[in-house]
Scaffold this motif. Structure first.
Motif, short mmCIF file in Angstrom:
data_model
loop_
_atom_site.label_atom_id
_atom_site.label_comp_id
_atom_site.label_asym_id
_atom_site.label_seq_id
_atom_site.Cartn_x
_atom_site.Cartn_y
_atom_site.Cartn_z
N LEU A 178 0.83 -1.21 0.00
CA LEU A 178 0.00 0.00 0.00
C LEU A 178 0.86 1.26 0.00
O LEU A 178 0.50 2.27 -0.61
CB LEU A 178 -0.94 -0.01 1.21
N ASP A 179 2.01 1.22 0.67
CA ASP A 179 2.92 2.36 0.64
C ASP A 179 3.48 2.58 -0.77
O ASP A 179 3.68 3.71 -1.20
CB ASP A 179 4.07 2.15 1.64
N ILE A 180 3.75 1.48 -1.48
CA ILE A 180 4.18 1.59 -2.87
C ILE A 180 3.08 2.20 -3.72
O ILE A 180 3.30 3.12 -4.53
CB ILE A 180 4.57 0.20 -3.42
N LEU A 181 1.85 1.72 -3.52
CA LEU A 181 0.73 2.17 -4.34
C LEU A 181 0.42 3.65 -4.11
O LEU A 181 0.02 4.35 -5.04
CB LEU A 181 -0.51 1.33 -4.03
N LYS A 182 0.62 4.14 -2.89
CA LYS A 182 0.30 5.55 -2.67
C LYS A 182 1.31 6.47 -3.37
O LYS A 182 0.96 7.56 -3.82
CB LYS A 182 0.18 5.88 -1.18
N GLY A 183 2.56 6.00 -3.52
CA GLY A 183 3.52 6.77 -4.31
C GLY A 183 3.16 6.78 -5.77
O GLY A 183 3.20 7.83 -6.44
N ALA A 184 2.77 5.61 -6.30
CA ALA A 184 2.36 5.52 -7.70
C ALA A 184 1.09 6.32 -7.95
O ALA A 184 0.96 7.03 -8.96
CB ALA A 184 2.15 4.07 -8.09
N ALA A 185 0.13 6.23 -7.02
CA ALA A 185 -1.13 6.94 -7.18
C ALA A 185 -0.93 8.45 -7.19
O ALA A 185 -1.59 9.17 -7.97
CB ALA A 185 -2.08 6.55 -6.05
N ALA A 186 -0.02 8.94 -6.36
CA ALA A 186 0.25 10.39 -6.33
C ALA A 186 0.73 10.88 -7.68
O ALA A 186 0.31 11.92 -8.18
CB ALA A 186 1.28 10.70 -5.25
N VAL A 187 1.62 10.12 -8.30
CA VAL A 187 2.16 10.49 -9.62
C VAL A 187 1.08 10.43 -10.68
O VAL A 187 0.93 11.35 -11.50
CB VAL A 187 3.34 9.56 -9.99
N LEU A 188 0.30 9.37 -10.69
CA LEU A 188 -0.73 9.20 -11.71
C LEU A 188 -1.84 10.23 -11.58
O LEU A 188 -2.31 10.79 -12.59
CB LEU A 188 -1.30 7.79 -11.64
N LEU A 189 -2.26 10.51 -10.35
CA LEU A 189 -3.31 11.50 -10.15
C LEU A 189 -2.84 12.90 -10.51
O LEU A 189 -3.62 13.72 -11.01
CB LEU A 189 -3.80 11.45 -8.70
N ALA A 190 -1.56 13.18 -10.27
CA ALA A 190 -1.02 14.49 -10.65
C ALA A 190 -1.09 14.66 -12.17
O ALA A 190 -1.38 15.76 -12.66
CB ALA A 190 0.43 14.61 -10.18
N GLY A 191 -0.85 13.59 -12.92
CA GLY A 191 -0.97 13.65 -14.36
C GLY A 191 -2.38 14.01 -14.79
O GLY A 191 -2.58 14.76 -15.75
N LEU A 192 -3.38 13.49 -14.07
CA LEU A 192 -4.77 13.80 -14.39
C LEU A 192 -5.11 15.25 -14.03
O LEU A 192 -5.86 15.92 -14.75
CB LEU A 192 -5.70 12.85 -13.64
N ILE A 193 -4.58 15.71 -12.91
CA ILE A 193 -4.85 17.08 -12.47
C ILE A 193 -4.27 18.10 -13.45
O ILE A 193 -4.91 19.08 -13.83
CB ILE A 193 -4.29 17.32 -11.06
N ILE A 194 -3.05 17.86 -13.89
CA ILE A 194 -2.34 18.83 -14.74
C ILE A 194 -2.73 18.69 -16.20
O ILE A 194 -2.78 19.66 -16.95
CB ILE A 194 -0.82 18.67 -14.56
N GLY A 195 -3.05 17.46 -16.62
CA GLY A 195 -3.43 17.24 -18.02
C GLY A 195 -2.24 17.40 -18.95
O GLY A 195 -1.11 17.10 -18.58
N LYS A 196 -2.48 17.90 -20.13
CA LYS A 196 -1.44 18.04 -21.13
C LYS A 196 -0.93 19.49 -21.26
O LYS A 196 -0.24 19.83 -22.23
CB LYS A 196 -1.94 17.55 -22.49
N THR A 197 -1.28 20.31 -20.28
CA THR A 197 -0.86 21.71 -20.33
C THR A 197 0.66 21.82 -20.25
O THR A 197 1.30 21.16 -19.43
CB THR A 197 -1.49 22.49 -19.17
N TYR A 198 1.22 22.67 -21.09
CA TYR A 198 2.67 22.87 -21.12
C TYR A 198 2.95 24.36 -21.29
O TYR A 198 2.44 25.00 -22.22
CB TYR A 198 3.30 22.08 -22.27
N VAL A 199 3.72 24.93 -20.38
CA VAL A 199 4.03 26.37 -20.42
C VAL A 199 5.52 26.54 -20.61
O VAL A 199 6.30 26.31 -19.67
CB VAL A 199 3.56 27.07 -19.13
N PRO A 200 5.98 26.93 -21.81
CA PRO A 200 7.42 27.16 -22.02
C PRO A 200 7.87 28.49 -21.45
O PRO A 200 7.21 29.51 -21.63
CB PRO A 200 7.54 27.14 -23.55
N ILE A 201 9.01 28.46 -20.74
CA ILE A 201 9.62 29.68 -20.22
C ILE A 201 11.11 29.61 -20.54
O ILE A 201 11.86 28.86 -19.91
CB ILE A 201 9.40 29.84 -18.71
N GLY A 202 11.55 30.36 -21.53
CA GLY A 202 12.93 30.30 -21.98
C GLY A 202 13.23 28.94 -22.56
O GLY A 202 12.48 28.40 -23.37
N SER A 203 14.32 28.35 -22.11
CA SER A 203 14.72 27.04 -22.62
C SER A 203 14.10 25.90 -21.82
O SER A 203 14.32 24.72 -22.12
CB SER A 203 16.26 26.89 -22.57
#
Length: 231
Positions: free
Chosen positions: A65-90
């Motif tokens: 379950l400790d492993i899964l909560k790390g994986a879940a945090a990463v996957l859910l963050a992808g859903l929250i942020i979506g495909k938005t990309y903001v370039p700033i300089g390089s």
């Protein structure tokens, strides 16, 4: 657009921290073994202390379950942020950075849980759970180093430190030679730093020859039992 991205990053980090803060080891040990792991051994709620105090079955489940909560945090963050990309300089602010920040926050939550007055475990399982969602091959290679280190020395702490340091060492050439995203290096470096910090007392015990070996049972700790309400 930048303000929106920052808000999504913050939301991902808060979500990751709260997920990481769930003390599965404490919850399962209470339910399955009727003990408070904070009163035993190191007082930590991670799988190693759970195994020593509540048994292998409880430790395996809490570690998963400790492993899964790390994986879940990463996957859910992808859903929250979506495909938005903001370039700033390089450099650009995209979903990968948000996922890495959420993974780091999950490790921090496990180590310094808001539900346990900012105490917790060592973050190793949650760290590798984040890698499973980010780049599974790194999780496998780093996990093998951890397993071999712990199995050959019988010190889980030494294996854990070797595992996270080895993971960072693996990611460096992959970043330089293979063009692995720099965000992965950030995750490896900060995660390694947090985990080594939480093992600082283990390192002292290793040098002093007093570290517990794999398979040793934890003894009830009157100090942690008396102080758990003041942590």
């Amino acid at each position: 657009m930048i303000a929106t991205m920052i808000a999504r990053y913050l939301a991902s980090m808060i979500m990751g921290y709260l997920l990481g803060s769930i003390p599965f080891g404490l919850i399962l040990a209470r339910k399955m073994a009727n003990i408070d792991v904070r009163e035993w051994g190191s007082g930590k709620v991670g799988a190693t202390n759970v195994m020593r105090s509540a048994g292998t079955k409880v430790a395996l489940l809490s570690g998963l379950l400790d492993i899964l909560k790390g994986a879940a945090a990463v996957l859910l963050a992808g859903l929250i942020i979506g495909k938005t990309y903001v370039p700033i300089g390089s450099f650009g602010f995209g979903p990968l950075l948000g996922q890495v920040l959420a993974g780091i926050a999950a490790v921090a939550g496990h180590n310094w849980s808001i539900f346990l007055q900012f105490r917790g475990g060592s973050g190793v399982a949650t760290f590798f759970g984040g890698w499973l969602a980010l780049f599974p091959m790194v999780a496998i290679l780093g996990g093998e180093i951890l397993f071999l280190g712990a199995a050959s020395t019988l010190f889980v702490s030494l294996g854990s430190i070797a595992g996270v340091v080895g993971t960072y060492a693996i990611v460096i050439p992959l970043t330089i030679v293979s063009g692995l995203p720099i965000e992965y290096l950030l995750y490896a470096f900060i995660g390694m730093g947090m985990i080594i910090y939480t093992h600082r007392y283990n390192i002292v015990r290793l040098f002093n020859g007093k570290e517990r070996k794999l398979g040793e049972k934890a003894e009830r700790n009157p100090v942690t039992a008396a102080n758990k309400g003041h942590r």
